[in-house]
Design a protein around this motif. Sequence first.
Motif, short mmCIF file in Angstrom:
data_model
loop_
_atom_site.label_atom_id
_atom_site.label_comp_id
_atom_site.label_asym_id
_atom_site.label_seq_id
_atom_site.Cartn_x
_atom_site.Cartn_y
_atom_site.Cartn_z
N ARG A 180 47.04 34.35 40.11
CA ARG A 180 46.21 35.16 40.99
C ARG A 180 45.93 36.52 40.38
O ARG A 180 44.81 37.03 40.40
N VAL A 181 46.99 37.12 39.82
CA VAL A 181 46.84 38.44 39.22
C VAL A 181 45.96 38.36 37.98
O VAL A 181 45.05 39.17 37.80
N ASP A 182 46.19 37.35 37.13
CA ASP A 182 45.37 37.18 35.92
C ASP A 182 43.90 36.99 36.28
O ASP A 182 43.01 37.60 35.70
N MET A 183 43.66 36.11 37.26
CA MET A 183 42.28 35.76 37.62
C MET A 183 41.54 36.95 38.21
O MET A 183 40.35 37.11 38.00
N ARG A 184 42.25 37.78 38.98
CA ARG A 184 41.52 38.88 39.60
C ARG A 184 41.10 39.91 38.56
O ARG A 184 40.04 40.52 38.68
N VAL A 185 41.91 40.06 37.53
CA VAL A 185 41.53 40.94 36.43
C VAL A 185 40.29 40.36 35.75
O VAL A 185 39.32 41.06 35.45
N GLU A 186 40.34 39.05 35.54
CA GLU A 186 39.23 38.37 34.87
C GLU A 186 37.93 38.49 35.68
O GLU A 186 36.86 38.76 35.14
N ILE A 187 38.05 38.27 36.99
CA ILE A 187 36.88 38.38 37.87
C ILE A 187 36.29 39.78 37.79
O ILE A 187 35.09 39.97 37.63
N ARG A 188 37.20 40.77 37.84
CA ARG A 188 36.73 42.16 37.83
C ARG A 188 36.03 42.49 36.50
O ARG A 188 35.01 43.15 36.48
N GLN A 189 36.60 41.98 35.39
CA GLN A 189 36.00 42.26 34.09
C GLN A 189 34.62 41.63 33.97
O GLN A 189 33.67 42.28 33.51
N LEU A 190 34.50 40.36 34.42
CA LEU A 190 33.20 39.68 34.36
C LEU A 190 32.18 40.41 35.24
O LEU A 190 31.03 40.60 34.86
N GLN A 191 32.63 40.82 36.43
CA GLN A 191 31.73 41.49 37.37
C GLN A 191 31.27 42.82 36.79
O GLN A 191 30.10 43.17 36.87
N ARG A 192 32.21 43.56 36.20
CA ARG A 192 31.87 44.85 35.57
C ARG A 192 30.88 44.65 34.44
O ARG A 192 29.88 45.35 34.33
#
Lengths: 363, 262
Positions: A180-192
């Motif tokens: 969950r923690v890894d994925m949310r970082v990934e989501i945020r990076q892609l979104q940014r």
Amino acid sequence: MNGGQTNDNRMTQALDITDLTAHYGSTKVLEDLSLSVGAGELVSLLGASGCGKTTTLRLIAGFLEPTKGAIRLGGRDLTRLPAHKRDIGLVFQNYALFPHLSVLDNVAFGLKQRGVASAEREKRARAMLERVGLSPLADRLPGALSGGQKQRVALARALVIEPPLLMFDEPLSNLDAKLRVDMRVEIRQLQRANGTTSVYVTHDQEEAFSISDRVAIMNAGRIMQFDTPEVLYQRPANAFVARFVGFENLIPMRAVARDGETVTAEAAGGARLSLSQERFGAIPDAFTLATRPDGLAVTSGPGTDGIPATLGLRTYLGRAYQYQCETAAGHLVANGALSTPLEPGGTARLVPVPDQCCVLLEV
Amino acid sequence: MTTRPSPALIAIAALVYVFLVGPLVIVIGASLSDTTYLTFPPQGLSLRWFENIFEITAFRRTIVTSLQLAFLATGLALLIGIPAAYALNRYRIQLPSWLSTVFVLPILVPEIVLGFSLLKSVAVGASFPIFVSLLIGHTLLVLPYCVRVISASLASFDFSIEEAAISLGSPPARTFFTIVLPNVRAGVIAAFILAFITSINDVSTSLFLTGPGISTLPIQILAHVEQFFDPTIASVSVLLMFLTVAVMAIVERTLGLTFLAK
């Protein structure tokens, strides 16, 4: 972004929701909700189940119709537009991948609907899979993937259509804690990286605060406070938000003396406290002082300041002891130093730490 | 480490097979007999009774009628049943639960009652042609199977998959065919097979609805037995069996019988 160059305008659009009201049958589930999400911003809707956050998302997506109000995305009025014409990328809690299509066809699906030619479609879908690190799995069926891989496919599928708005409905709640923690970082990076305006629905406070530019805390179909995570965490605007972010102690106070910017306030039982209006803003005659357990120090040493308390259950937190306390101002939870453990049943004083307090105008 | 099944269990399992397969063996055996009466074990081997089926016009005609009826009734029931099952599952919150009970009702009502009431209302009342009456009867007969079986399939379908497709730009109608239907294919195939077998074997409903010139194969078998006791009925039964198996095989080949593996 090279791929999105032609779509830069499209992909940075602001979302404006005004006076949105919705009913399920005769039950009002959303009341006059207004919300503005700036272009490229990620906003979370945070709240317990039934607070209206998912309803809001479904209204924006077009799966529900509002009773009243308007939804605008970059100047386009979406309110009465059918869901399939809204051009919104959606990521679901249970992934919602097409079980009968390969990973590649799942990702290419949206492009196919947009009439993109087959070769171009495959090229773009493969490029997107590359970005989420799933190229080797392009020919698998979704059933053969792990939860994290499925969510990456879902993310790729939503991103590949380069939507002006991306929405997430509890996207991580089916994953285990670490992922969950890894994925949310990934989501945020892609979104940014894409600069896509995003709405993120979750019931997980840590997740919402860590990923968002701003968070709307919702309760019973209304937004209780909409601000940056920092402001929400340090300066909740009302009792609901205060409790939500961990201000467990809400102590009713009365201002009894004013000296310039310094206000002396009294709690039930006569305990007094000096507060600076420079820090807390204008303090009315009656208000509520909110603290976390950390902001209420337990002392048994000499002195007369603080709220007299009878100590109840003591629990060990690792960094401190936590005490359940009975006081004239009601039940309070306070933390005490590890060096001086106090026995349950004894008496002590609870001293609010002004730096960690918050003044609520409600009584 | 595998535990050895007890001899009693093996015996019971064997008995079940004997009871299931036994009658089929007897019918197939009797159909091959060279005698002019039904007997088992067969005396002499001959295919003359199979040839005899096609010499009797009534059999030839009813085989065609039964097949037409089974295909058309199953097709119609699927055309009605798939949207009905979809609506029942997709919008289950808004619809009262008694509505889904209504769809099981025809299974609970004896077929003979269905046949009789259709005779009064459709055949005599509305004076539809015989084939049309039969088609209505058989469609009604197999519809509940279609709705139930496809509903079961849709119950495990996650409708957010449909929403995902719509959000990606696929109009709702197209989404139904490209996303929903392929994922309930197993249910549709199972419904097809159940409905087809029910229709082609039906006696009770058809009994009331057949009339001069038009009959179904099971009714014709019944009529034949009342007059003759030759092995023709055994060979017709075998033919009916193989027709059914053939249809299953074709359905499996064209649509994939994956639901049995799931």
